[in-house]
Design a protein around this motif. Structure first.
Motif, PDB file in Angstrom:
ATOM      1  N   LYS A 118       0.816  -1.188   0.000  1.00  0.00           N
ATOM      2  CA  LYS A 118       0.000   0.000   0.000  1.00  0.00           C
ATOM      3  C   LYS A 118       0.858   1.251   0.000  1.00  0.00           C
ATOM      4  N   GLY A 119       2.098   1.119   0.475  1.00  0.00           N
ATOM      5  CA  GLY A 119       2.932   2.287   0.666  1.00  0.00           C
ATOM      6  C   GLY A 119       3.278   3.034  -0.602  1.00  0.00           C
ATOM      7  N   GLY A 120       3.083   2.413  -1.764  1.00  0.00           N
ATOM      8  CA  GLY A 120       3.445   3.059  -3.011  1.00  0.00           C
ATOM      9  C   GLY A 120       2.357   3.875  -3.670  1.00  0.00           C
ATOM     10  N   TYR A 121       1.141   3.873  -3.136  1.00  0.00           N
ATOM     11  CA  TYR A 121       0.040   4.409  -3.920  1.00  0.00           C
ATOM     12  C   TYR A 121       0.129   5.919  -4.153  1.00  0.00           C
ATOM     13  N   PHE A 131      -1.534  -3.391 -10.242  1.00  0.00           N
ATOM     14  CA  PHE A 131      -1.276  -3.225  -8.825  1.00  0.00           C
ATOM     15  C   PHE A 131      -0.894  -4.561  -8.204  1.00  0.00           C
ATOM     16  N   ILE A 132       0.026  -4.484  -7.251  1.00  0.00           N
ATOM     17  CA  ILE A 132       0.458  -5.677  -6.531  1.00  0.00           C
ATOM     18  C   ILE A 132       0.698  -5.275  -5.084  1.00  0.00           C
ATOM     19  N   ARG A 133       0.488  -6.206  -4.172  1.00  0.00           N
ATOM     20  CA  ARG A 133       0.739  -5.895  -2.764  1.00  0.00           C
ATOM     21  C   ARG A 133       1.874  -6.762  -2.245  1.00  0.00           C
ATOM     22  N   ILE A 174       0.905 -10.375  -3.548  1.00  0.00           N
ATOM     23  CA  ILE A 174      -0.488 -10.625  -3.901  1.00  0.00           C
ATOM     24  C   ILE A 174      -0.846  -9.762  -5.100  1.00  0.00           C
ATOM     25  N   GLY A 175      -1.405 -10.360  -6.161  1.00  0.00           N
ATOM     26  CA  GLY A 175      -1.923  -9.597  -7.291  1.00  0.00           C
ATOM     27  C   GLY A 175      -0.918  -9.430  -8.400  1.00  0.00           C
TER      28      GLY A 175
END
Length: 209
Positions: A66-69, A96-98, A114-115
């Protein structure tokens, strides 16, 4: 070698009362180390460098959540402006990937990915500390046989724990401190902070899980 703006180990930073900081975080932070405006200026330059290097290629821009959004969204905004206003432009799609590798302020030895669907050509983003997280992700991406992989990182830490990995594009090289803000979190807190700040020890205990 990637160019970057270096934040020195003895950087004094800026007093919190010089900036707009949410009241609920005022007692949790030591100082502002990278103000939001400086982040935006550096991101604009990274976008220009990417367009210069990648013009003509179809890029799949992969955001590491999430830190990259926040960085991802701002970087793409600058790329879109350049696409509209310069002779060199790039076809662009997003995915997007987590990646999760932290518990409290410690990096764990396991990395969960994930993703991620379309990974042919991409510009990605990660917060690189030891390098293990990004190396794990790059290993997975290589299985998809992309034509080219370039990594864009807003921050790279100077730390003795580093594996030696360096991204292709770097915004700032920063001291070995726990940083929050601009979507970087501590147990999901502080993502709503505009500036990048150093978290104090009391906050690490306050928000510990």
């Amino acid at each position: 070698m990637a160019s970057y703006l270096q934040i020195a180990d003895d950087e004094k930073g800026h007093d919190l009362d010089l900036f707009c900081v949410p009241r609920h975080y005022e007692s949790d932070l030591d100082k502002v180390i990278i103000p939001h405006g400086l982040i935006m200026d550096r991101t604009e330059r990274l976008a220009r460098d990417i367009i210069q290097d990648m013009g003509g290629h179809h890029i799949v821009a992969l955001c590491v959540l999430k830190g990259g959004y926040k960085f991802f969204a701002d970087l793409l905004d600058y790329i879109k402006v350049l696409n509209h206003n310069s002779d060199k432009s790039v076809p662009l799609t997003v995915d997007f990937i987590r990646v999760k590798s932290y518990c409290n302020d410690k990096s764990t030895n396991s990395v969960r990915v994930i993703g991620g669907d379309e990974l042919s050509n991409l510009a990605g983003k990660d917060i690189v500390e030891t390098g293990r997280t990004m190396q794990t992700l790059l290993s997975r991406l290589s299985e998809c046989n992309p034509k080219m992989v370039k990594v864009v990182s807003l921050l790279v830490k100077r730390t003795p724990r580093s594996s030696g990995y360096r991204p292709d594009y770097i915004g700032f090289e920063v001291p070995d401190a726990f940083l929050v803000g601009y979507a970087l979190d501590y147990n999901e807190y502080f993502r709503d902070l505009s500036h990048i700040c150093i978290l104090n020890d009391q906050a690490k205990e306050k928000y510990k899980v």
